[in-house]
Design a protein around this motif. Structure first.
Motif, PDB file in Angstrom:
ATOM      1  N   ALA A  43       0.825  -1.205   0.000  1.00  0.00           N
ATOM      2  CA  ALA A  43       0.000   0.000   0.000  1.00  0.00           C
ATOM      3  C   ALA A  43       0.862   1.259   0.000  1.00  0.00           C
ATOM      4  O   ALA A  43       0.551   2.239  -0.676  1.00  0.00           O
ATOM      5  CB  ALA A  43      -0.931  -0.008   1.213  1.00  0.00           C
ATOM      6  N   LEU A  44       1.964   1.257   0.764  1.00  0.00           N
ATOM      7  CA  LEU A  44       2.852   2.414   0.817  1.00  0.00           C
ATOM      8  C   LEU A  44       3.400   2.744  -0.572  1.00  0.00           C
ATOM      9  O   LEU A  44       3.398   3.898  -1.001  1.00  0.00           O
ATOM     10  CB  LEU A  44       4.006   2.143   1.781  1.00  0.00           C
ATOM     11  CG  LEU A  44       5.100   3.216   1.854  1.00  0.00           C
ATOM     12  CD1 LEU A  44       4.554   4.502   2.444  1.00  0.00           C
ATOM     13  CD2 LEU A  44       6.295   2.712   2.667  1.00  0.00           C
ATOM     14  N   ILE A  45       3.850   1.719  -1.287  1.00  0.00           N
ATOM     15  CA  ILE A  45       4.436   1.940  -2.614  1.00  0.00           C
ATOM     16  C   ILE A  45       3.362   2.287  -3.637  1.00  0.00           C
ATOM     17  O   ILE A  45       3.497   3.253  -4.404  1.00  0.00           O
ATOM     18  CB  ILE A  45       5.235   0.696  -3.048  1.00  0.00           C
ATOM     19  CG1 ILE A  45       6.502   0.582  -2.192  1.00  0.00           C
ATOM     20  CG2 ILE A  45       5.590   0.764  -4.527  1.00  0.00           C
ATOM     21  CD1 ILE A  45       7.291  -0.685  -2.418  1.00  0.00           C
ATOM     22  N   ASP A  46       2.259   1.536  -3.660  1.00  0.00           N
ATOM     23  CA  ASP A  46       1.226   1.761  -4.669  1.00  0.00           C
ATOM     24  C   ASP A  46       0.505   3.094  -4.476  1.00  0.00           C
ATOM     25  O   ASP A  46       0.185   3.793  -5.446  1.00  0.00           O
ATOM     26  CB  ASP A  46       0.199   0.623  -4.642  1.00  0.00           C
ATOM     27  CG  ASP A  46       0.751  -0.673  -5.226  1.00  0.00           C
ATOM     28  OD1 ASP A  46       1.838  -0.623  -5.832  1.00  0.00           O
ATOM     29  OD2 ASP A  46       0.110  -1.726  -5.064  1.00  0.00           O
ATOM     30  N   LYS A  47       0.228   3.455  -3.203  1.00  0.00           N
ATOM     31  CA  LYS A  47      -0.565   4.655  -2.928  1.00  0.00           C
ATOM     32  C   LYS A  47       0.258   5.931  -2.869  1.00  0.00           C
ATOM     33  O   LYS A  47      -0.268   7.020  -3.103  1.00  0.00           O
ATOM     34  CB  LYS A  47      -1.324   4.493  -1.608  1.00  0.00           C
ATOM     35  CG  LYS A  47      -2.409   3.432  -1.625  1.00  0.00           C
ATOM     36  CD  LYS A  47      -3.104   3.365  -0.271  1.00  0.00           C
ATOM     37  CE  LYS A  47      -4.214   2.307  -0.251  1.00  0.00           C
ATOM     38  NZ  LYS A  47      -4.892   2.252   1.066  1.00  0.00           N
ATOM     39  N   MET A  48       1.545   5.801  -2.534  1.00  0.00           N
ATOM     40  CA  MET A  48       2.337   7.011  -2.318  1.00  0.00           C
ATOM     41  C   MET A  48       3.579   7.083  -3.199  1.00  0.00           C
ATOM     42  O   MET A  48       3.709   7.958  -4.044  1.00  0.00           O
ATOM     43  CB  MET A  48       2.740   7.104  -0.834  1.00  0.00           C
ATOM     44  CG  MET A  48       1.559   7.234   0.106  1.00  0.00           C
ATOM     45  SD  MET A  48       2.061   7.327   1.827  1.00  0.00           S
ATOM     46  CE  MET A  48       2.931   8.899   1.817  1.00  0.00           C
ATOM     47  N   LEU A  49       4.505   6.147  -3.028  1.00  0.00           N
ATOM     48  CA  LEU A  49       5.813   6.294  -3.657  1.00  0.00           C
ATOM     49  C   LEU A  49       5.751   6.172  -5.171  1.00  0.00           C
ATOM     50  O   LEU A  49       6.504   6.841  -5.876  1.00  0.00           O
ATOM     51  CB  LEU A  49       6.791   5.265  -3.073  1.00  0.00           C
ATOM     52  CG  LEU A  49       6.951   5.301  -1.549  1.00  0.00           C
ATOM     53  CD1 LEU A  49       8.060   4.364  -1.113  1.00  0.00           C
ATOM     54  CD2 LEU A  49       7.233   6.714  -1.072  1.00  0.00           C
ATOM     55  N   ALA A  50       4.873   5.307  -5.686  1.00  0.00           N
ATOM     56  CA  ALA A  50       4.759   5.160  -7.143  1.00  0.00           C
ATOM     57  C   ALA A  50       3.833   6.211  -7.741  1.00  0.00           C
ATOM     58  O   ALA A  50       3.989   6.590  -8.892  1.00  0.00           O
ATOM     59  CB  ALA A  50       4.249   3.759  -7.495  1.00  0.00           C
ATOM     60  N   ARG A  51       2.897   6.708  -6.951  1.00  0.00           N
ATOM     61  CA  ARG A  51       1.894   7.618  -7.494  1.00  0.00           C
ATOM     62  C   ARG A  51       2.359   9.054  -7.566  1.00  0.00           C
ATOM     63  O   ARG A  51       1.761   9.863  -8.269  1.00  0.00           O
ATOM     64  CB  ARG A  51       0.612   7.542  -6.666  1.00  0.00           C
ATOM     65  CG  ARG A  51      -0.134   6.233  -6.831  1.00  0.00           C
ATOM     66  CD  ARG A  51      -1.511   6.298  -6.221  1.00  0.00           C
ATOM     67  NE  ARG A  51      -2.349   7.267  -6.912  1.00  0.00           N
ATOM     68  CZ  ARG A  51      -3.535   7.653  -6.472  1.00  0.00           C
ATOM     69  NH1 ARG A  51      -4.010   7.163  -5.344  1.00  0.00           N
ATOM     70  NH2 ARG A  51      -4.243   8.534  -7.134  1.00  0.00           N
ATOM     71  N   TYR A  52       3.423   9.413  -6.824  1.00  0.00           N
ATOM     72  CA  TYR A  52       3.874  10.795  -6.911  1.00  0.00           C
ATOM     73  C   TYR A  52       4.575  11.064  -8.229  1.00  0.00           C
ATOM     74  O   TYR A  52       4.834  12.201  -8.596  1.00  0.00           O
ATOM     75  CB  TYR A  52       4.763  11.176  -5.732  1.00  0.00           C
ATOM     76  CG  TYR A  52       6.232  10.795  -5.808  1.00  0.00           C
ATOM     77  CD1 TYR A  52       7.092  11.422  -6.698  1.00  0.00           C
ATOM     78  CD2 TYR A  52       6.767   9.837  -4.954  1.00  0.00           C
ATOM     79  CE1 TYR A  52       8.432  11.094  -6.751  1.00  0.00           C
ATOM     80  CE2 TYR A  52       8.108   9.507  -4.999  1.00  0.00           C
ATOM     81  CZ  TYR A  52       8.933  10.149  -5.894  1.00  0.00           C
ATOM     82  OH  TYR A  52      10.261   9.828  -5.932  1.00  0.00           O
ATOM     83  N   ALA A  53       4.889   9.992  -8.951  1.00  0.00           N
ATOM     84  CA  ALA A  53       5.659  10.154 -10.190  1.00  0.00           C
ATOM     85  C   ALA A  53       4.879  10.967 -11.223  1.00  0.00           C
ATOM     86  O   ALA A  53       3.742  10.651 -11.539  1.00  0.00           O
ATOM     87  CB  ALA A  53       5.996   8.777 -10.761  1.00  0.00           C
ATOM     88  N   GLY A  54       5.500  12.039 -11.733  1.00  0.00           N
ATOM     89  CA  GLY A  54       4.921  12.815 -12.811  1.00  0.00           C
ATOM     90  C   GLY A  54       5.436  12.290 -14.143  1.00  0.00           C
ATOM     91  O   GLY A  54       5.954  11.181 -14.239  1.00  0.00           O
ATOM     92  N   SER A  55       5.306  13.119 -15.189  1.00  0.00           N
ATOM     93  CA  SER A  55       5.775  12.708 -16.508  1.00  0.00           C
ATOM     94  C   SER A  55       7.276  12.455 -16.488  1.00  0.00           C
ATOM     95  O   SER A  55       8.053  13.309 -16.062  1.00  0.00           O
ATOM     96  CB  SER A  55       5.444  13.803 -17.533  1.00  0.00           C
ATOM     97  OG  SER A  55       4.056  14.008 -17.598  1.00  0.00           O
ATOM     98  N   TYR A  56       7.662  11.272 -16.909  1.00  0.00           N
ATOM     99  CA  TYR A  56       9.080  10.880 -17.025  1.00  0.00           C
ATOM    100  C   TYR A  56       9.818  10.894 -15.682  1.00  0.00           C
ATOM    101  O   TYR A  56      11.048  10.968 -15.656  1.00  0.00           O
ATOM    102  CB  TYR A  56       9.806  11.782 -18.027  1.00  0.00           C
ATOM    103  CG  TYR A  56       9.100  11.938 -19.337  1.00  0.00           C
ATOM    104  CD1 TYR A  56       8.759  10.821 -20.103  1.00  0.00           C
ATOM    105  CD2 TYR A  56       8.753  13.189 -19.830  1.00  0.00           C
ATOM    106  CE1 TYR A  56       8.108  10.951 -21.326  1.00  0.00           C
ATOM    107  CE2 TYR A  56       8.098  13.326 -21.050  1.00  0.00           C
ATOM    108  CZ  TYR A  56       7.771  12.208 -21.787  1.00  0.00           C
ATOM    109  OH  TYR A  56       7.121  12.335 -22.986  1.00  0.00           O
ATOM    110  N   SER A  57       9.085  10.818 -14.549  1.00  0.00           N
ATOM    111  CA  SER A  57       9.741  10.886 -13.239  1.00  0.00           C
ATOM    112  C   SER A  57      10.722   9.748 -13.020  1.00  0.00           C
ATOM    113  O   SER A  57      11.791   9.944 -12.433  1.00  0.00           O
ATOM    114  CB  SER A  57       8.692  10.879 -12.113  1.00  0.00           C
ATOM    115  OG  SER A  57       8.011  12.100 -12.068  1.00  0.00           O
ATOM    116  N   THR A  58      10.361   8.545 -13.493  1.00  0.00           N
ATOM    117  CA  THR A  58      11.261   7.404 -13.308  1.00  0.00           C
ATOM    118  C   THR A  58      12.557   7.623 -14.080  1.00  0.00           C
ATOM    119  O   THR A  58      13.653   7.393 -13.549  1.00  0.00           O
ATOM    120  CB  THR A  58      10.579   6.104 -13.772  1.00  0.00           C
ATOM    121  OG1 THR A  58       9.425   5.887 -12.961  1.00  0.00           O
ATOM    122  CG2 THR A  58      11.531   4.923 -13.619  1.00  0.00           C
TER     123      THR A  58
END
Length: 411
Positions: A43-58
């Motif tokens: 839940a921490l990764i799916d709801k927060m850490l992965a979702r903050y990513a904007g365009s081309y964030s990775t």
């Protein structure tokens, strides 16, 4: 006399309440049942850490990490069943390689720990969560570096890792494609969850160009689609910088009391002078250098190239902070503020294609400069790295003084 007694009573009330609260807490800790706070990592990764990513964030995070590792070249490979000259669509796999310093044991440990930020005071990474933006489009990332593989996988809601040497992998299995992963490059491999993932080649090339503006070591980024080169961004820097004379009023800088009161609404004007003196910035050296970036896009075996020229002004600065200021920053950052730091501004001398300048923390944020200058420095960002932090009293003071220093350099 009665009034004085009432005043003393009123002054004693907060202290009495504080003592009772402390006593209550001590009793609960002494006699209560202790339990550890649990974290649902899924839940921490799916709801927060992965979702903050904007365009081309990775890509932003991995390119920044490559530059911090001293990489000169980055290659991003896309694999797809669909071939198009303008769009990378139906992506099944992405591999990003760089030729920077290979992973050492501390790197393997840090990448496997959420919020284990980079302890190097000269790097902008501080939260230790940027890598986890990869989970926005993959479930099982793989990392290869210096003969070792690390695989992330899920056991229920618990994220786990498995590590293996390349030598052991060769002995147990045969992979026709494995030879591509060996050598000195560090590689990140992502099997894509959503096969509808797509990228515009033109938009991605523009992003890669901005990613090169303030890179320290990075000089080339290539895009490949199914082993065919579709875009290359190359940076060329004149190795002989020109020194700029520093005026006496520009050399040592502090924020004014008025700026501090606007920055810190709770700060009383009478206290502003003391707060002002807790941090200063000395500009030791100021140089300018010419730079060009060439972007080449290949469409149906035809190459289209564009070269843009820029001037970068770089300031070498020495901060001076009180012991209390350094202590509070270390509490937040879990590392010291840098003993020396560099900040830069970038502009085009003619034929300006910059529509609006932005603030860069390694890579561009969403914040604009209000001019045709891009600004870059050792700013401390918010967790999603899209803005620099003005909320925190101490980090806001640092960021504001760095911006002020860059403004003086530009003037």
């Amino acid at each position: 006399m009665p009034k004085r007694k009432n005043r003393e009573y009123e002054e004693d009330v907060p202290q009495a309440k504080k003592a009772r609260t402390a006593e209550l807490r001590s009793q609960i800790l002494r006699d209560g049942v202790q339990a550890k706070v649990q974290v649902n990592q899924r839940a921490l990764i799916d709801k927060m850490l992965a979702r903050y990513a904007g365009s081309y964030s990775t890509f932003r995070e991995l390119i920044q990490n490559a530059d911090d590792a001293g990489a000169r070249n980055v290659t991003i490979e896309f694999f797809s069943s669909v071939s198009s000259v303008d769009t990378i669509s139906s992506v099944s796999e992405i591999r990003l390689r760089n030729d920077g310093r290979p992973f050492v044991e501390n790197d393997w440990e840090r990448v496997s720990k959420i919020a284990e930020g980079n302890p190097d005071e000269q790097t902008v990474g501080m939260f230790g969560v940027g890598f986890y933006s990869v989970f926005s489009f993959t479930e099982h990332p793989l990392i290869y570096s210096d003969g070792h593989w690390l695989a992330f996988h899920w056991d229920g809601d618990q994220l786990c890792t498995s590590r293996m040497t390349n030598e052991t992998l060769h002995a147990q299995n045969e992979y026709s494609d494995l030879a591509r992963f060996t050598g000195t490059d560090t590689m990140f491999l992502f099997t894509i969850r959503d096969k509808k993932l797509s990228f515009s080649v033109e938009d991605l090339s523009k992003f890669l160009q901005t990613a090169m503006y303030f890179s320290k070591s990075l000089r080339s980024i290539k895009l490949l689609l199914n082993d065919n080169e579709i875009c290359t961004v190359k940076k060329t820097v004149n190795e002989e910088p020109n020194e700029i004379q520093i005026t006496s009023e520009t050399k040592q800088l502090k924020l004014t009391e008025e700026v501090l009161c606007n920055l810190l609404p709770s700060l009383k004007k009478a206290d502003a002078a003391g707060v002002r003196n807790r941090l200063s910035m000395t500009i030791e050296q100021l140089t300018s250098v010419q730079m060009s970036i060439e972007t080449t896009i290949t469409k149906k075996a035809e190459k289209q190239s564009k070269i843009e020229s820029f001037i970068v002004v770089e300031a070498s600065c020495t901060p001076k902070a009180t012991a209390e200021f350094q202590k509070q920053c270390h509490r937040i950052l879990k590392k010291n503020i840098p003993a020396t730091t560099r900040c830069s501004l970038l502009f085009q001398p003619k034929g300006n294609s910059l529509t609006i300048g932005k603030i860069f923390v390694g890579i561009s944020t969403h914040q604009r400069t209000g001019s045709l200058l891009h600004l870059s420095g050792h700013f401390y960002p918010t967790i999603e790295r899209e803005n620099i932090d003005f909320r925190d009293t101490y980090l806001g003071h640092w960021n504001s003084l760095l911006l002020f220093s860059l403004g003086c350099c530009g003037r």
